[in-house]
Design a protein around this motif. Sequence first.
Motif, PDB file in Angstrom:
ATOM      1  N   LEU A  33      -9.408 -19.546 -13.605  1.00 55.20           N
ATOM      2  CA  LEU A  33     -10.159 -20.067 -12.465  1.00 55.20           C
ATOM      3  C   LEU A  33     -11.316 -19.131 -12.112  1.00 55.20           C
ATOM      4  O   LEU A  33     -12.456 -19.563 -11.917  1.00 55.20           O
ATOM      5  CB  LEU A  33      -9.227 -20.244 -11.266  1.00 55.20           C
ATOM      6  CG  LEU A  33      -9.827 -20.951 -10.048  1.00 55.20           C
ATOM      7  CD1 LEU A  33     -10.243 -22.371 -10.386  1.00 55.20           C
ATOM      8  CD2 LEU A  33      -8.840 -20.929  -8.878  1.00 55.20           C
ATOM      9  N   VAL A  34     -11.012 -17.845 -12.045  1.00 56.15           N
ATOM     10  CA  VAL A  34     -12.042 -16.850 -11.697  1.00 56.15           C
ATOM     11  C   VAL A  34     -13.099 -16.758 -12.790  1.00 56.15           C
ATOM     12  O   VAL A  34     -14.304 -16.637 -12.515  1.00 56.15           O
ATOM     13  CB  VAL A  34     -11.396 -15.475 -11.441  1.00 56.15           C
ATOM     14  CG1 VAL A  34     -12.481 -14.416 -11.179  1.00 56.15           C
ATOM     15  CG2 VAL A  34     -10.422 -15.543 -10.285  1.00 56.15           C
ATOM     16  N   LEU A  35     -12.665 -16.840 -14.061  1.00 53.43           N
ATOM     17  CA  LEU A  35     -13.585 -16.672 -15.189  1.00 53.43           C
ATOM     18  C   LEU A  35     -14.576 -17.820 -15.340  1.00 53.43           C
ATOM     19  O   LEU A  35     -15.505 -17.738 -16.147  1.00 53.43           O
ATOM     20  CB  LEU A  35     -12.802 -16.498 -16.493  1.00 53.43           C
ATOM     21  CG  LEU A  35     -12.039 -15.177 -16.629  1.00 53.43           C
ATOM     22  CD1 LEU A  35     -11.146 -15.192 -17.860  1.00 53.43           C
ATOM     23  CD2 LEU A  35     -13.011 -13.994 -16.686  1.00 53.43           C
ATOM     24  N   GLN A  36     -14.414 -18.876 -14.567  1.00 56.14           N
ATOM     25  CA  GLN A  36     -15.428 -19.920 -14.561  1.00 56.14           C
ATOM     26  C   GLN A  36     -16.735 -19.413 -13.966  1.00 56.14           C
ATOM     27  O   GLN A  36     -17.799 -19.977 -14.216  1.00 56.14           O
ATOM     28  CB  GLN A  36     -14.936 -21.142 -13.779  1.00 56.14           C
ATOM     29  CG  GLN A  36     -13.796 -21.886 -14.443  1.00 56.14           C
ATOM     30  CD  GLN A  36     -13.408 -23.126 -13.654  1.00 56.14           C
ATOM     31  OE1 GLN A  36     -14.240 -23.997 -13.402  1.00 56.14           O
ATOM     32  NE2 GLN A  36     -12.157 -23.189 -13.268  1.00 56.14           N
ATOM     33  N   ILE A  37     -16.649 -18.342 -13.197  1.00 59.68           N
ATOM     34  CA  ILE A  37     -17.840 -17.747 -12.571  1.00 59.68           C
ATOM     35  C   ILE A  37     -18.195 -16.422 -13.224  1.00 59.68           C
ATOM     36  O   ILE A  37     -19.358 -16.167 -13.561  1.00 59.68           O
ATOM     37  CB  ILE A  37     -17.620 -17.563 -11.061  1.00 59.68           C
ATOM     38  CG1 ILE A  37     -17.302 -18.912 -10.414  1.00 59.68           C
ATOM     39  CG2 ILE A  37     -18.859 -16.928 -10.412  1.00 59.68           C
ATOM     40  CD1 ILE A  37     -16.911 -18.833  -8.964  1.00 59.68           C
TER      41      ILE A  37
END
Length: 532
Positions: A519-523
């Motif tokens: 989820l975080v690595l999408q940004i």
Amino acid sequence: IQWLLALYDGQAVEFSVEEVEAGNTTLGHRFMAPDLIKIEDFAQYRQSLEEHYVIVDPVRRRNLVIDEVRKAVRDKVGEDGTPVLHQGLIDTVTNLVEYPHGVCGSFAEKFLALPNEALVTSMREHQKYFPVVDNNGKLLPFFVAVNNTAIKDRELAASGHERVLRARLEDGLFFFNKDTQETLAGRMDALSGIIFQKQLGTMADKSMRIAALSAYLAELLEPSLQEDAVRAARLAKVDLLTEMVGEFPSLQGIIGCEYALLDGEKSAVAKAIHEHYLPIRAGGKLPESLLGAIVGMADRVDTLVGCFAIGERPTGNKDAFGQRRLALGLIAIIRSRNLSLSLQDLLDKALEGYAGRIDAQKDTLVDLLAFIRLRFENDLVAAGMKQEVVEAATSVGFDDLCDCLARIEALQGIRSRDEFAVLAASFKRVRNIIKENRETVVDPALFSEDAEQELFATLTAIRDQVHPLVRAKKYGDALIVLLTIKEPVDHFFDDVMVMADDPAVRINRLNLLTALADLVLQIGDISRMHVE
């Protein structure tokens, strides 16, 4: 080296360079006052040299050059003329003269038939003369030369400069008249006689590849431009065949634009022929039109892909095709117009253009994308962005350059918040624990700790908020939502042993952390922003 002057605290410094001994004397102007002058200190050095017609201070000398140029025009043309004070030419002339004297000359009006840039190039680059324009910016048949000696007979001095310029302009007019006997379109086939690169084919081959890439980009960005993009691409390199560009290589594209207009091509097509070379250097002027940007990107990508495919890549001391400059130009064009496109797809399309001609080296496009990414990162860091912020975004995705930039700006905007610093530290721990795990399937039935349930519930809730924000490219808002997971993560690490003895429980906990990481690595990989 004619002589050396070296003083320290009023005393001559004894040393020599190539058998020339340093001392406490210098000489005045070579022609107007070539006397030997004894120097005592810097103030007297400046004053004595000025008395001997040498202006030491470059700022003052520069201002005198400008004053002399303006005065020469005023005396010759009156208030109807204004010199074109090109900053680069002013700097050059300032370093060519010691005591400037301006003189205004003229040339026959027939030469005004030449394209403006050809006239200006003849004066500015070849003769170091300043062009003169009227109050509407239109070139007048006058110029200003700056002499290094006092001028007693201005008419005689002007006639000497006029004679030199006339010969060059006569050549230019001859080339122009010869060139315009044939249209650019009529010359296209002759590009097959110019080698672009031995393995990559002729300029005719390159023009066809650029046209195909331009069509692809136009279809992607603005389908209504497709026909004009192909036309501009096919004509973009044809002015290399002209006599005028042969005489004035710096006019590539500019002459193509002028001749295209004379041939009756669309003004947008003609403009794109010029603009596809922009920017010429880092920080230089960029294409004003989307059409020019499309052809410019196609040209740069074709060269980059071709060179990387055959192993002709930049090294520490070699960059024959200026690939660093091409990559920076490509980045600048995309950023300036905020173009959303896939670099990978564009490079794939460019490589298709070489099918049947070359066998691309292994990892050609992987290496090229990494090369472009490094230029992008260095450019942003040089502009003041924090390297760890830039790499946090680029490390998880660099395909869409403008999307990457939006993520960088979002990360930059939130990095100073205290809770983000804590989250970044926790995320680094998450990344270290999950290592190569990629599974994200979580079974709540295997939870045995409240902290597991809390993290899972929070993750499920914020995932529903983050996904639409990411799709809308509202990365700053998405990061603010992600901050709410900080406390559940802290509780999880305080109360839960991830590497449990039970394999099913262990895998379930790793999957939960991997789902959080995804989820975080999408940004961005915010673990890179953690400072110990």
